[in-house]
Write a protein that holds these residues in place. Sequence first.
Motif, PDB file in Angstrom:
ATOM      1  N   ASP A  50       0.840  -1.199   0.000  1.00 48.72           N
ATOM      2  CA  ASP A  50       0.000   0.000   0.000  1.00 48.72           C
ATOM      3  C   ASP A  50       0.876   1.251   0.000  1.00 48.72           C
ATOM      4  O   ASP A  50       1.864   1.299   0.725  1.00 48.72           O
ATOM      5  CB  ASP A  50      -0.867   0.059   1.267  1.00 48.72           C
ATOM      6  CG  ASP A  50      -1.859  -1.083   1.347  1.00 48.72           C
ATOM      7  OD1 ASP A  50      -1.460  -2.178   1.801  1.00 48.72           O
ATOM      8  OD2 ASP A  50      -3.024  -0.868   0.953  1.00 48.72           O
ATOM      9  N   LEU A  51       0.475   2.243  -0.769  1.00 44.00           N
ATOM     10  CA  LEU A  51       1.143   3.547  -0.686  1.00 44.00           C
ATOM     11  C   LEU A  51       0.163   4.554  -0.111  1.00 44.00           C
ATOM     12  O   LEU A  51      -0.992   4.627  -0.543  1.00 44.00           O
ATOM     13  CB  LEU A  51       1.620   4.023  -2.062  1.00 44.00           C
ATOM     14  CG  LEU A  51       2.791   3.285  -2.696  1.00 44.00           C
ATOM     15  CD1 LEU A  51       3.267   4.036  -3.945  1.00 44.00           C
ATOM     16  CD2 LEU A  51       3.958   3.119  -1.733  1.00 44.00           C
ATOM     17  N   VAL A  52       0.633   5.302   0.867  1.00 48.14           N
ATOM     18  CA  VAL A  52      -0.199   6.334   1.492  1.00 48.14           C
ATOM     19  C   VAL A  52       0.343   7.683   1.032  1.00 48.14           C
ATOM     20  O   VAL A  52       1.396   8.138   1.498  1.00 48.14           O
ATOM     21  CB  VAL A  52      -0.170   6.176   3.031  1.00 48.14           C
ATOM     22  CG1 VAL A  52      -0.955   7.293   3.693  1.00 48.14           C
ATOM     23  CG2 VAL A  52      -0.714   4.806   3.429  1.00 48.14           C
ATOM     24  N   ASP A  53      -0.369   8.286   0.085  1.00 42.95           N
ATOM     25  CA  ASP A  53       0.069   9.548  -0.524  1.00 42.95           C
ATOM     26  C   ASP A  53      -0.202  10.688   0.455  1.00 42.95           C
ATOM     27  O   ASP A  53      -1.358  11.007   0.749  1.00 42.95           O
ATOM     28  CB  ASP A  53      -0.711   9.762  -1.833  1.00 42.95           C
ATOM     29  CG  ASP A  53      -0.254  10.991  -2.602  1.00 42.95           C
ATOM     30  OD1 ASP A  53       0.452  11.836  -2.020  1.00 42.95           O
ATOM     31  OD2 ASP A  53      -0.621  11.105  -3.788  1.00 42.95           O
ATOM     32  N   ILE A  54       0.877  11.298   0.969  1.00 47.67           N
ATOM     33  CA  ILE A  54       0.697  12.334   1.987  1.00 47.67           C
ATOM     34  C   ILE A  54       0.710  13.743   1.386  1.00 47.67           C
ATOM     35  O   ILE A  54       0.574  14.731   2.105  1.00 47.67           O
ATOM     36  CB  ILE A  54       1.780  12.240   3.089  1.00 47.67           C
ATOM     37  CG1 ILE A  54       3.199  12.350   2.491  1.00 47.67           C
ATOM     38  CG2 ILE A  54       1.653  10.937   3.858  1.00 47.67           C
ATOM     39  CD1 ILE A  54       4.299  12.428   3.551  1.00 47.67           C
ATOM     40  N   THR A  55       0.853  13.839   0.056  1.00 46.60           N
ATOM     41  CA  THR A  55       1.077  15.166  -0.536  1.00 46.60           C
ATOM     42  C   THR A  55      -0.135  16.085  -0.513  1.00 46.60           C
ATOM     43  O   THR A  55       0.001  17.282  -0.728  1.00 46.60           O
ATOM     44  CB  THR A  55       1.565  15.068  -1.992  1.00 46.60           C
ATOM     45  OG1 THR A  55       0.617  14.314  -2.745  1.00 46.60           O
ATOM     46  CG2 THR A  55       2.917  14.426  -2.078  1.00 46.60           C
ATOM     47  N   ARG A  56      -1.346  15.536  -0.276  1.00 47.12           N
ATOM     48  CA  ARG A  56      -2.519  16.418  -0.245  1.00 47.12           C
ATOM     49  C   ARG A  56      -2.877  16.856   1.172  1.00 47.12           C
ATOM     50  O   ARG A  56      -3.895  17.515   1.378  1.00 47.12           O
ATOM     51  CB  ARG A  56      -3.733  15.723  -0.877  1.00 47.12           C
ATOM     52  CG  ARG A  56      -3.465  15.079  -2.230  1.00 47.12           C
ATOM     53  CD  ARG A  56      -3.429  16.083  -3.367  1.00 47.12           C
ATOM     54  NE  ARG A  56      -3.042  15.422  -4.617  1.00 47.12           N
ATOM     55  CZ  ARG A  56      -3.849  15.230  -5.654  1.00 47.12           C
ATOM     56  NH1 ARG A  56      -5.092  15.647  -5.620  1.00 47.12           N
ATOM     57  NH2 ARG A  56      -3.411  14.625  -6.745  1.00 47.12           N
TER      58      ARG A  56
END
Lengths: 298, 162
Positions: A50-56
């Motif tokens: 899983d990748l947890v996109d923190i950029t938003r």
Amino acid sequence: MYPQPFRYHRPNSVKDAITLLTELGEGAKPLAGGQSLIPILKMRMDEPSDLVDITRIPGLNSISTDNDLIRIGALCTHAQVAMSEAALTIPVLRDCAGGIADPQVRSLGTIGGSVSVADPSSDWPALLFVLDAKIVCQGPEGSRTVGIRDFIVDSYTTCLGDAELVTEIQIPQPPANSGGAYIGFKKAAPAYPAASVAIQLTLDDAGKCKEISLALGSAGPKPIISADAEAILKGNKLTEELLKQAAEKLVAESSPPSDARGSAEFKQEILRSLFLKTAATAINRAGGSNIDGTHDYV
Amino acid sequence: MSDAKETIEVEITVNGKSVRREVEPRLLLVEFIRENLQLTGTHVGCDTSYCGACTIILNGEAIKSCTLLAVQADGGEVLTVEGLEQDGQLHPLQQAFSECHGLQCGYCTPGMLMSSLALLAENPDPSVKDIRKRLAGNVCRCTGYQNIIKSVQSAAKALQEG
Ligand SMILES: Cc1cc2nc3c(=O)[nH]c(=O)nc-3n(C[C@H](O)[C@H](O)[C@H](O)COP(=O)(O)OP(=O)(O)OC[C@H]3O[C@@H](n4cnc5c(N)ncnc54)[C@H](O)[C@@H]3O)c2cc1C
Ligand code: FES
Ligand code: FES
């Protein structure tokens, strides 16, 4: 080249990101600018579930200066730091951020991602070592602040715990009569440096060295420091002779790998001359000179 | 490793038109552009974020689309080389590359154009050094770069003269 399949998540707060990373467990990883992680995934050197996109996540991409502290949000890109107001007062930030890779990579890659990946060839760690930066981390147990020298444990290894995120990098404002310089040596913009030197120093009224901090990058598993080298310079006038002695001591501590960027001997030779060049810039800046663009990768 | 094959819906504005697609999270933006949208002007050179052939503009900034996931561009605005031409008229940058021999095989050209576009948006009158710095992430095996620099200078002049 394709990464292995993974699931993708996009939380809107640090709290949600930590909860997600905790629930998803070991196979989950944060994703910031992706400029280290995506190449790693494409080469199948890692296969997260899983990748947890923190950029938003809002609030992690601003730079502020309050009192004596410069606070850089973890999601600030290298380009953003290079063009920030803080970089006007501490030009060494621009030296480092503006020299990372090329404009395309600098538009996406983040300072938080850089320190978290702890790539021994990357630019930020050596500079943050001499600026005595602190890394603010937030995880399931709450928040803590760790000095960069304790944060980076080894090559590609930090003290980050499970589901813990870097949220901010804090840099103390250097005192008056201070100057710093960071110079990397590389063959082309999109390549990592073969060697780099970071120096931050303060002069007293007589022009003698009051404080000094030195580090070498791309020269071992993590930035190379030497209290002995600093002791040679501290309290003294920074003559070329003394600087050469300090460079010798510092380079003796280094262990750069022989690789596509050059042999260990070549890199140590580069480090010696780079040290003198970097020191000259730092001394001139401490003396009030306005020196722009210490290095160009074109 | 994950057994997840699930897809996610993304909505991206590409060259002014909004497109919606179901994509696998691992789909790279460059493949989304080339394979899903059939916009093959954006090239894949190295596939390792070195050469810049895949450079596109995302939300106003030049980025390498081989090193970004399509899901990361969700909600964003993408401009590719196909978006430069307007009403059958080449963009001044394209015109200048053609007139100044800024290309030979043309493989690097879409990336060079997009990086140059980002440069001129920020700095309408760049020096040779500014151009070299801005194109440092774009590799050309053919031209030796001199004519690319001339092309960007010529386009800057044309754009300023309107
Ligand atoms: C062609 C190319 C050339 C490059 N050249 C250089 C160079 O010259 N010098 C240099 O220093 N770097 C260079 N880089 C690397 C670049 O600086 C990256 O931006 C940086 O290393 C990682 O930042 P990121 O935001 O892209 O992180 P990502 O790639 O998204 O993440 C990197 C790692 O850190 C973790 N992570 C990311 N953010 C956080 C966070 N806030 N908290 C906890 N964990 C986190 C991720 O899980 C991942 O494991 C280059 C990259 C490329 C593609
Ligand atoms: S194909 Fe993306 S940088 Fe070469
Ligand atoms: S024109 Fe052939 S690679 Fe640039």
